[in-house]
Design a protein around this motif. Structure first.
Motif, PDB file in Angstrom:
ATOM      1  N   TYR A  65       0.809  -1.222   0.000  1.00  8.35           N
ATOM      2  CA  TYR A  65       0.000   0.000   0.000  1.00  8.35           C
ATOM      3  C   TYR A  65       0.840   1.268   0.000  1.00  8.35           C
ATOM      4  O   TYR A  65       0.355   2.351   0.299  1.00  8.35           O
ATOM      5  N   THR A  66       2.099   1.117  -0.320  1.00 14.95           N
ATOM      6  CA  THR A  66       3.016   2.257  -0.280  1.00 14.95           C
ATOM      7  C   THR A  66       2.589   3.339  -1.267  1.00 14.95           C
ATOM      8  O   THR A  66       2.172   3.049  -2.386  1.00 14.95           O
ATOM      9  N   ARG A  67       2.703   4.589  -0.819  1.00 17.71           N
ATOM     10  CA  ARG A  67       2.357   5.688  -1.711  1.00 17.71           C
ATOM     11  C   ARG A  67       3.582   6.264  -2.420  1.00 17.71           C
ATOM     12  O   ARG A  67       3.560   6.511  -3.616  1.00 17.71           O
ATOM     13  N   TYR A  68       4.625   6.506  -1.660  1.00 11.78           N
ATOM     14  CA  TYR A  68       5.829   7.111  -2.237  1.00 11.78           C
ATOM     15  C   TYR A  68       7.044   6.232  -2.009  1.00 11.78           C
ATOM     16  O   TYR A  68       7.202   5.666  -0.929  1.00 11.78           O
ATOM     17  N   LEU A  69       7.868   6.172  -3.013  1.00 15.47           N
ATOM     18  CA  LEU A  69       9.122   5.445  -2.901  1.00 15.47           C
ATOM     19  C   LEU A  69      10.253   6.454  -3.074  1.00 15.47           C
ATOM     20  O   LEU A  69      10.360   7.117  -4.107  1.00 15.47           O
ATOM     21  N   ARG A  70      11.083   6.552  -2.030  1.00 18.29           N
ATOM     22  CA  ARG A  70      12.237   7.443  -2.119  1.00 18.29           C
ATOM     23  C   ARG A  70      13.403   6.607  -2.627  1.00 18.29           C
ATOM     24  O   ARG A  70      13.736   5.597  -2.019  1.00 18.29           O
ATOM     25  N   VAL A  71      13.948   7.001  -3.753  1.00 17.09           N
ATOM     26  CA  VAL A  71      14.994   6.215  -4.390  1.00 17.09           C
ATOM     27  C   VAL A  71      16.322   6.974  -4.322  1.00 17.09           C
ATOM     28  O   VAL A  71      16.459   8.050  -4.921  1.00 17.09           O
ATOM     29  N   VAL A  72      17.268   6.423  -3.594  1.00 18.71           N
ATOM     30  CA  VAL A  72      18.587   7.051  -3.502  1.00 18.71           C
ATOM     31  C   VAL A  72      19.395   6.624  -4.726  1.00 18.71           C
ATOM     32  O   VAL A  72      19.607   5.429  -4.955  1.00 18.71           O
ATOM     33  N   ILE A  73      19.785   7.605  -5.544  1.00 13.58           N
ATOM     34  CA  ILE A  73      20.465   7.315  -6.806  1.00 13.58           C
ATOM     35  C   ILE A  73      21.917   7.778  -6.811  1.00 13.58           C
ATOM     36  O   ILE A  73      22.630   7.582  -7.794  1.00 13.58           O
ATOM     37  N   GLY A  74      22.333   8.431  -5.743  1.00 13.70           N
ATOM     38  CA  GLY A  74      23.715   8.883  -5.643  1.00 13.70           C
ATOM     39  C   GLY A  74      24.038   9.972  -6.646  1.00 13.70           C
ATOM     40  O   GLY A  74      23.142  10.584  -7.231  1.00 13.70           O
ATOM     41  N   ARG A  75      25.317  10.174  -6.844  1.00 11.28           N
ATOM     42  CA  ARG A  75      25.739  11.238  -7.762  1.00 11.28           C
ATOM     43  C   ARG A  75      26.694  10.704  -8.816  1.00 11.28           C
ATOM     44  O   ARG A  75      27.496  11.431  -9.377  1.00 11.28           O
ATOM     45  N   GLY A  76      26.603   9.417  -9.068  1.00 12.74           N
ATOM     46  CA  GLY A  76      27.483   8.809 -10.075  1.00 12.74           C
ATOM     47  C   GLY A  76      26.705   8.519 -11.350  1.00 12.74           C
ATOM     48  O   GLY A  76      25.737   9.211 -11.677  1.00 12.74           O
ATOM     49  N   LYS A  77      27.087   7.468 -12.049  1.00  9.36           N
ATOM     50  CA  LYS A  77      26.493   7.171 -13.360  1.00  9.36           C
ATOM     51  C   LYS A  77      25.009   6.815 -13.290  1.00  9.36           C
ATOM     52  O   LYS A  77      24.249   7.076 -14.213  1.00  9.36           O
ATOM     53  N   ILE A  78      24.616   6.225 -12.168  1.00  7.40           N
ATOM     54  CA  ILE A  78      23.218   5.813 -12.042  1.00  7.40           C
ATOM     55  C   ILE A  78      22.287   7.023 -11.957  1.00  7.40           C
ATOM     56  O   ILE A  78      21.155   6.990 -12.433  1.00  7.40           O
ATOM     57  N   GLN A  79      22.802   8.093 -11.403  1.00  4.11           N
ATOM     58  CA  GLN A  79      21.980   9.287 -11.216  1.00  4.11           C
ATOM     59  C   GLN A  79      21.290   9.735 -12.510  1.00  4.11           C
ATOM     60  O   GLN A  79      20.102  10.046 -12.512  1.00  4.11           O
ATOM     61  N   THR A  80      22.048   9.743 -13.605  1.00  7.47           N
ATOM     62  CA  THR A  80      21.451  10.170 -14.869  1.00  7.47           C
ATOM     63  C   THR A  80      20.891   8.989 -15.664  1.00  7.47           C
ATOM     64  O   THR A  80      19.869   9.116 -16.325  1.00  7.47           O
ATOM     65  N   ALA A  81      21.552   7.833 -15.532  1.00  5.64           N
ATOM     66  CA  ALA A  81      21.152   6.679 -16.350  1.00  5.64           C
ATOM     67  C   ALA A  81      19.794   6.096 -15.943  1.00  5.64           C
ATOM     68  O   ALA A  81      19.173   5.378 -16.727  1.00  5.64           O
TER      69      ALA A  81
END
Ligand SMILES: [Zn+2]
Length: 114
Positions: A65-81
């Motif tokens: 039943y989750t409404r929001y998912l906070r996704v930590v993406i860091g500041r490396g390649k994953i951040q933009t990809a």
């Protein structure tokens, strides 16, 4: 598959269907307003692994039943990809929206349900 409780009427829907058979509520849109958090960038993930983690988390939380998912993406390649993957989930109707966390480009907030 485990039953899903209808938050509207309390009926436990075990058929796996999207609609409550008792009150016709759309079960997958029901939320208790809760937040969840996932980190997809700090365990040396490749972009592919990060995308898979994200999809698995979306699937898992859509089963709840989750409404929001906070996704930590860091500041490396994953951040933009990761953005194209989110766009794809959005187009597929699997998430409602996503945006950069205010004042924190290393994290995103994904809205799973309105
Ligand atoms: Zn119901």
């Amino acid at each position: 598959m485990k039953g899903r409780e209808c938050l509207n009427c309390g009926f436990i829907e075990v058929s796996g269907g999207d609609i409550c058979r008792k009150c016709d509520a759309v079960l997958l849109e029901q939320t208790d307003g809760s937040w969840a958090k996932i980190d997809i960038a700090h365990d040396q993930e490749t972009v592919q692994q990060a995308a898979e983690k994200l999809e698995a988390a979306v699937k898992k939380h859509m089963a709840g039943y989750t409404r929001y998912l906070r996704v930590v993406i860091g500041r490396g390649k994953i951040q933009t990809a990761i953005w194209p993957h989110l766009s794809r989930l959005l187009k597929a109707g699997k998430i409602k929206s996503f945006e950069e966390e205010p004042q924190n480009p290393g994290a995103l907030v994904v809205t799973l349900r309105d």
